[in-house]
Structure formats: structure tokens, C-alpha cells
Design a protein around this motif. Structure first.
Motif, PDB file in Angstrom:
ATOM      1  N   ASN A 169      -7.702   3.035  -8.774  1.00  0.00           N
ATOM      2  CA  ASN A 169      -6.624   3.001  -9.751  1.00  0.00           C
ATOM      3  C   ASN A 169      -6.574   1.634 -10.457  1.00  0.00           C
ATOM      4  OD1 ASN A 169      -4.441   3.794 -11.253  1.00  0.00           O
ATOM      5  ND2 ASN A 169      -3.061   4.009  -9.520  1.00  0.00           N
ATOM      6  N   LYS A 170      -6.766   0.566  -9.688  1.00  0.00           N
ATOM      7  CA  LYS A 170      -6.802  -0.779 -10.276  1.00  0.00           C
ATOM      8  C   LYS A 170      -7.958  -0.898 -11.256  1.00  0.00           C
ATOM      9  CE  LYS A 170      -4.671  -3.396  -6.522  1.00  0.00           C
ATOM     10  NZ  LYS A 170      -4.908  -4.377  -5.457  1.00  0.00           N
ATOM     11  N   GLU A 171      -9.124  -0.391 -10.852  1.00  0.00           N
ATOM     12  CA  GLU A 171     -10.319  -0.457 -11.690  1.00  0.00           C
ATOM     13  C   GLU A 171     -10.121   0.317 -12.995  1.00  0.00           C
ATOM     14  OE1 GLU A 171     -13.980  -1.756 -12.794  1.00  0.00           O
ATOM     15  OE2 GLU A 171     -12.971  -2.334 -10.936  1.00  0.00           O
ATOM     16  N   ASP A 206      -6.971   5.470  10.807  1.00  0.00           N
ATOM     17  CA  ASP A 206      -7.944   4.561  10.188  1.00  0.00           C
ATOM     18  C   ASP A 206      -8.611   5.155   8.954  1.00  0.00           C
ATOM     19  OD1 ASP A 206      -7.445   2.635  12.101  1.00  0.00           O
ATOM     20  OD2 ASP A 206      -9.176   3.162  13.329  1.00  0.00           O
ATOM     21  N   GLN A 207      -9.049   6.390   9.060  1.00  0.00           N
ATOM     22  CA  GLN A 207      -9.741   7.035   7.936  1.00  0.00           C
ATOM     23  C   GLN A 207      -8.786   7.215   6.750  1.00  0.00           C
ATOM     24  OE1 GLN A 207     -11.765  10.620   9.027  1.00  0.00           O
ATOM     25  NE2 GLN A 207     -12.372  11.091   6.938  1.00  0.00           N
ATOM     26  N   ASP A 208      -7.563   7.656   7.020  1.00  0.00           N
ATOM     27  CA  ASP A 208      -6.581   7.834   5.945  1.00  0.00           C
ATOM     28  C   ASP A 208      -6.240   6.495   5.285  1.00  0.00           C
ATOM     29  OD1 ASP A 208      -6.543  10.518   6.498  1.00  0.00           O
ATOM     30  OD2 ASP A 208      -4.442  10.592   7.134  1.00  0.00           O
ATOM     31  N   LEU A 215      -6.719   2.800   0.565  1.00  0.00           N
ATOM     32  CA  LEU A 215      -7.216   1.562  -0.052  1.00  0.00           C
ATOM     33  C   LEU A 215      -8.227   1.869  -1.153  1.00  0.00           C
ATOM     34  CD1 LEU A 215      -7.632  -0.817   3.029  1.00  0.00           C
ATOM     35  CD2 LEU A 215      -5.729  -0.684   1.401  1.00  0.00           C
ATOM     36  N   LYS A 216      -9.093   2.862  -0.916  1.00  0.00           N
ATOM     37  CA  LYS A 216     -10.073   3.251  -1.938  1.00  0.00           C
ATOM     38  C   LYS A 216      -9.370   3.781  -3.187  1.00  0.00           C
ATOM     39  CE  LYS A 216     -13.932   4.451   1.073  1.00  0.00           C
ATOM     40  NZ  LYS A 216     -14.734   5.546   1.643  1.00  0.00           N
ATOM     41  N   VAL A 221       0.830  -1.197   0.000  1.00  0.00           N
ATOM     42  CA  VAL A 221       0.000   0.000   0.000  1.00  0.00           C
ATOM     43  C   VAL A 221       0.872   1.258   0.000  1.00  0.00           C
ATOM     44  CG1 VAL A 221      -1.676   1.346   1.356  1.00  0.00           C
ATOM     45  CG2 VAL A 221      -1.924  -1.138   1.154  1.00  0.00           C
ATOM     46  N   LEU A 222       1.915   1.261   0.815  1.00  0.00           N
ATOM     47  CA  LEU A 222       2.796   2.413   0.945  1.00  0.00           C
ATOM     48  C   LEU A 222       4.229   1.909   1.068  1.00  0.00           C
ATOM     49  CD1 LEU A 222       3.309   5.484   1.463  1.00  0.00           C
ATOM     50  CD2 LEU A 222       2.817   5.039   3.880  1.00  0.00           C
TER      51      LEU A 222
END
Length: 150
Positions: A145-147, A132-134, A139-140, A54-55
Motif C-alpha cells: 500500500n505504501k509503494e 506469525d504468518q498473518d 506487513l506485506k 499496524v493494527l
């Protein structure tokens, strides 16, 4: 309902941060290969799949200030020595200490960045993975980006 003690929570938190001091690191086709010496098993290969990252950023020692810094993508150079930090989809952090390797953390990061299909590269001060929100937002953005790149 079973309640976790504070100590259990601390243990769980510690187990989410893995530190490797590898003998060698290689880039595979689909994963980062980290060879580490295990006292009981000898040389063991651990893997971190690219599609779970992810990072990713280097964490380096600044010779001038003596501080440890996490550079943004545009500040990363091949000669930066230190560790490679990788956060995965489960928000587990891998710290790969490359201080004893031929290739610097900066060099490995630059080579690794070419293999990772969808992840944040370089430290991002505007988004904190521990929040958590970040993290959900990261992830969104990766999923979007994958989509878009199917």
C-alpha cells in the motif's frame, strides 16, 4: 548458544504488551501523544508514531452483554467507551485505557484513523496479528500500500 529460560520468555512476552492509563491523549502531526503519571518523574509524555502502527482498534465494554468486544471498522461508534489497542511493527501491543477520559475510545479511534497513513483499522477477525504468518502478511500488505501510494 545461550538458551532462554521459560521465565525469560514470559518476561519478554509481558514487556511486549504495554498498558497506559493516561491523564490525557493528543494527536500530534506524526505521532500519538500519551501523557501518563510516573511516580518518580511526574507527568511523562509517551509517543507512538503513526507510521509504526499496524493494527488499531477500540476494545469496548458492551453494556448489554457485559462482555468486552473488539468491533470491526463498520461497527465503531463515537460513544464507545473503553481502551484503544495499537499493535506496532514489532508486534508490540499498546493498550491505552481511555475509560477516565472525556473523549471515548470510539471518538479517539475515529480521530486517530484520519492520521494513520497505512494500517489496518478496526478489528479484523479474518487475520490474527498474534499468528506469525498473518502478521507477516499484514506487513506485506502495508508495504504494498505504501509503494502504491508514493
Amino acid at each position: 548458544m545461550e538458551m532462554k529460560s521459560r521465565r525469560d520468555g514470559e518476561m519478554e512476552k509481558r514487556s511486549r504488551n504495554l498498558v497506559y492509563k493516561p491523564e490525557k491523549v493528543r494527536l500530534g502531526q506524526k505521532e500519538l501523544l500519551v501523557w501518563e503519571r510516573d511516580p518518580e518523574k511526574g507527568l511523562v509524555c509517551r509517543t507512538i508514531p503513526y507510521d509504526t502502527m499496524v493494527l488499531v482498534y477500540p476494545e469496548v465494554h458492551d453494556e448489554k452483554t457485559g462482555e468486552t468486544i473488539t468491533p470491526e471498522i463498520h461497527d465503531i461508534r463515537k460513544d464507545m467507551k473503553g481502551s484503544l489497542i495499537i499493535w506496532d511493527l514489532e508486534r508490540k501491543m499498546f493498550r491505552i485505557d481511555l475509560s477516565d477520559q472525556k473523549e471515548s475510545a470510539g471518538t479517539v479511534f475515529i480521530r486517530l484513523a484520519r492520521h494513520i497513513p497505512f494500517a489496518f483499522l478496526g478489528y479484523t477477525p479474518w487475520i490474527q496479528i498474534q499468528n506469525d504468518q498473518d502478521f507477516r502478511q499484514m506487513l506485506k500488505m502495508i508495504a504494498l500500500n505504501k509503494e502504491l501510494n508514493r
